[in-house]
Design a protein around this motif. Sequence first.
Motif, mmCIF file in Angstrom:
data_model
loop_
_atom_site.group_PDB
_atom_site.id
_atom_site.type_symbol
_atom_site.label_atom_id
_atom_site.label_comp_id
_atom_site.label_asym_id
_atom_site.label_seq_id
_atom_site.Cartn_x
_atom_site.Cartn_y
_atom_site.Cartn_z
ATOM 1 N N ASP A 93 8.998 -36.585 30.876
ATOM 2 C CA ASP A 93 9.062 -37.180 32.203
ATOM 3 C C ASP A 93 7.654 -37.593 32.643
ATOM 4 O O ASP A 93 7.027 -36.957 33.504
ATOM 5 C CB ASP A 93 9.677 -36.191 33.189
ATOM 6 N N TYR A 125 6.284 -33.837 38.377
ATOM 7 C CA TYR A 125 6.323 -32.386 38.191
ATOM 8 C C TYR A 125 6.136 -31.707 39.545
ATOM 9 O O TYR A 125 5.277 -32.097 40.340
ATOM 10 C CB TYR A 125 5.216 -31.977 37.221
ATOM 11 N N ASP A 126 6.945 -30.688 39.810
ATOM 12 C CA ASP A 126 6.877 -30.011 41.103
ATOM 13 C C ASP A 126 5.739 -28.998 41.184
ATOM 14 O O ASP A 126 5.318 -28.631 42.285
ATOM 15 C CB ASP A 126 8.205 -29.301 41.403
ATOM 16 N N GLY A 134 1.741 -35.419 35.619
ATOM 17 C CA GLY A 134 2.070 -34.596 36.778
ATOM 18 C C GLY A 134 2.846 -35.287 37.872
ATOM 19 O O GLY A 134 3.297 -34.627 38.820
ATOM 20 N N VAL A 177 -0.265 -29.716 37.831
ATOM 21 C CA VAL A 177 -0.411 -30.378 36.535
ATOM 22 C C VAL A 177 -1.263 -29.568 35.562
ATOM 23 O O VAL A 177 -1.118 -29.692 34.338
ATOM 24 C CB VAL A 177 -1.003 -31.794 36.728
ATOM 25 N N THR A 186 6.517 -32.582 27.861
ATOM 26 C CA THR A 186 7.486 -33.161 28.782
ATOM 27 C C THR A 186 7.625 -34.639 28.470
ATOM 28 O O THR A 186 6.655 -35.300 28.087
ATOM 29 C CB THR A 186 7.037 -32.986 30.245
#
Length: 299
Positions: free
Chosen positions: A130, A114-115, A111, A118, A128
């Motif tokens: 990222d 992440y915007d 998370g 989570v 993901t």
Amino acid sequence: MENFEFVSPTHFVFGKGAEEQVGSKLAERGARTVLLHFGGQSAVKSGLIDRVKASLDAQGIKHVELGGVRPNPEITLAREGIALCKEHDVDWVLAVGGGSVIDSAKAIAVGAHYDGDVWDFFETKRLTDDVLPIAVVLTIPAAGSEASKNTVVSNDALQMKSGYANNAQRPKLAFMNPELTFTLPPFQTAAGLTDMFCHLLERFFDDVGAVPVTDNLCLSLMKTVRAEAPRVRDVGRHVVPPGPRRRRPSRGLGDARPGARIVGPLSRDHARRRPGRHVPGLDGVRLRCEPGALRLLRS
């Protein structure tokens, strides 16, 4: 023939004083600021956290602390960790503890960039890449979370417990000093042994059918756990020197059959969302199989 993909990026550092190499190994990988994530006060009182921080300080690596991980880690603390990562520009998550701490660290790493919330990943199972890299200082031998792609986190507000699997959240480094396990309470040692046994049994009773190599690996390891458990309990905690026939333990058996689907009864508490099933310290103690399954180990 079963088609599958297998990923195993974890670099293991095993032996006495392994945790003292945390700083140098992270520095080699360009770490600048780490989130130091741990559970209760035992890691602090034992001096382990101070040793880890000293190793980081020696390499000029900044660290932000977040303790308080409980058994069956909860999403609220992971959200706090994500906020700290964003505030302090954290580039590594360092988990010091057992499976619960590692699972919480994985949620934080997923998370951190992440915007949204989570928990979305636990709901949708969306993958993901990222993900912040994760390092682990292991204190409880149990389910192999220090090398796995899985995390299981609870959401008390929703009365849910859900898992998330992603190869990108496999730890990149795992520091394993057996002496860190010597101070575990007997119950935690028993819980870890039972968790090992259960995960091996799950793989033995998957839906792939007979695979002699992995079947016999699982059987041999289960028999070894069964044979060694009383000695760990009664004789005391000590390092056994390697003999001429002693081999290094196999790692990553959770992926011994990467294409397999776990179908046995032992997997269901992890795989399903079970409201109200937060029993502290009992994640590993879930051996609820028929006696016939255990008779295999007596032959």
